[in-house]
Design an enzyme around this catalytic site. Structure first.
Site, PDB file in Angstrom:
ATOM      1  N   ASP A  51       0.822  -1.325  -0.148  1.00 55.82           N
ATOM      2  CA  ASP A  51       0.075   0.020  -0.055  1.00 55.82           C
ATOM      3  C   ASP A  51       0.663   1.138   0.038  1.00 55.82           C
ATOM      4  O   ASP A  51       1.973   1.144   0.079  1.00 55.82           O
ATOM      5  CB  ASP A  51      -0.816  -0.041   1.200  1.00 55.82           C
ATOM      6  CG  ASP A  51      -1.880  -1.098   1.219  1.00 55.82           C
ATOM      7  OD1 ASP A  51      -2.221  -1.511   0.087  1.00 55.82           O
ATOM      8  OD2 ASP A  51      -2.393  -1.438   2.532  1.00 55.82           O
ATOM      9  N   TYR A 108       5.589 -10.146   7.235  1.00 50.96           N
ATOM     10  CA  TYR A 108       5.305  -8.875   7.295  1.00 50.96           C
ATOM     11  C   TYR A 108       5.563  -8.588   8.911  1.00 50.96           C
ATOM     12  O   TYR A 108       5.416  -9.392   9.899  1.00 50.96           O
ATOM     13  CB  TYR A 108       3.828  -8.249   7.154  1.00 50.96           C
ATOM     14  CG  TYR A 108       3.614  -8.164   5.643  1.00 50.96           C
ATOM     15  CD1 TYR A 108       3.614  -6.650   4.951  1.00 50.96           C
ATOM     16  CD2 TYR A 108       3.257  -9.110   4.708  1.00 50.96           C
ATOM     17  CE1 TYR A 108       3.449  -6.590   3.891  1.00 50.96           C
ATOM     18  CE2 TYR A 108       2.925  -8.942   3.377  1.00 50.96           C
ATOM     19  CZ  TYR A 108       3.198  -7.572   3.023  1.00 50.96           C
ATOM     20  OH  TYR A 108       2.825  -7.314   1.657  1.00 50.96           O
TER      21      TYR A 108
END
Length: 267
Positions: A51, A108
């Site tokens: 993102d 992540y």
């Protein structure tokens, strides 16, 4: 010849990895510089999407290059790229190897700090939350590998063929003094804003605004909450990508966060 490029980037000033019209993307910046070097338009394929403002301490893309070269391509490309994008390795692979579809695991890490620090403003998210209930947050995080369908924790579930994610582990860490918190999660795939939504819910649990049972009900019933409330993007990093034929160590350090003495929260 097909090549994998092992890279890292600070995404703070970019609108994500994916190329979009009228948006500043990591993909477009690299494509422009590669095309400039080889004097022909080139398209690169990333291992996934990040993102806007999200970072990657490890990322891969593949590209089919039209010719061999007799110069230091790694040095030349790094010279042309801005300071916030780095090429670590260039690896020749078999023709059908695919940076996105061949990846078997992605990891992540989400970093946050609880005091204002100008040197962390682009690397970690500042949340002025003292005395978070880390034990309850850990309990919620430990539920994630027990469930496979993450439809309730995605901004656009109907855009996917399915919403199954095989989460391998989800852990919560804290620095010794509790000023820094890290959430780690690994899975074969992730849905749109899934990690930031999970992190947002964990913070609500830490503030005693959401119970662990309520959080688990989203996973059981597959019904999205009334408000998804994703956490801020700044502290999120794609930190490792693994292939059946390629598993490289990390090459980047950022703000001392990776080397900090983290202690796993035990419920």
């Amino acid at each position: 010849m097909r090549y994998f490029f092992h890279i890292g980037y600070n995404g703070h000033y970019y609108n994500g990895w994916q190329k979009h019209p009228k948006a500043n993307s990591i993909q477009e910046v690299i494509e422009v510089k590669l095309s400039q070097i080889f004097k022909t338009p080139l398209t690169i394929v990333g291992c996934g999407r990040t993102d806007s403002q999200v970072h990657a301490s490890q990322f891969f893309f593949h590209v089919d290059l039209p010719q061999a070269w007799d110069y230091d391509l790694l040095f030349r490309l790094n010279t042309l790229l801005p300071h916030n994008i780095a090429i670590f390795d260039i690896i020749q692979v078999e023709e059908k190897r695919h940076a996105r579809f061949d990846a078997v695991q992605r990891q992540y890490d989400y970093y946050l700090h609880t005091y204002k620090d100008p040197f962390l403003s682009q690397q970690s998210t500042f949340y002025r939350h003292k005395d978070l209930n880390l034990t309850e947050m850990k309990k919620a995080a430990s539920l994630l590998p027990l469930y496979k369908d993450y439809r309730a924790l995605c901004t656009s579930p109907d855009k996917n063929e399915h919403t199954l994610c095989y989460v391998r582990d989800a852990k919560l860490f804290s620095s010794a003094n509790g000023d820094h918190i890290r959430f780690h999660i690994s899975s074969n795939r992730f849905l749109s804003k899934m990690i930031r939504i999970i992190m947002g819910k964990l913070l609500k649990i830490g503030r005693n605004e959401l119970s662990v049972a309520e959080f688990e009900s989203y996973l059981i019933n597959k019904t999205p909450p009334a408000l998804l409330e994703p956490a801020h993007p700044t502290g999120l990093y794609l930190s490792k990508v693994t292939y059946p034929y390629l598993d490289l160590p990390l090459r980047s350090e950022f703000a001392g966060l990776q080397s900090k003495d983290w202690v796993e929260i035990i419920s």
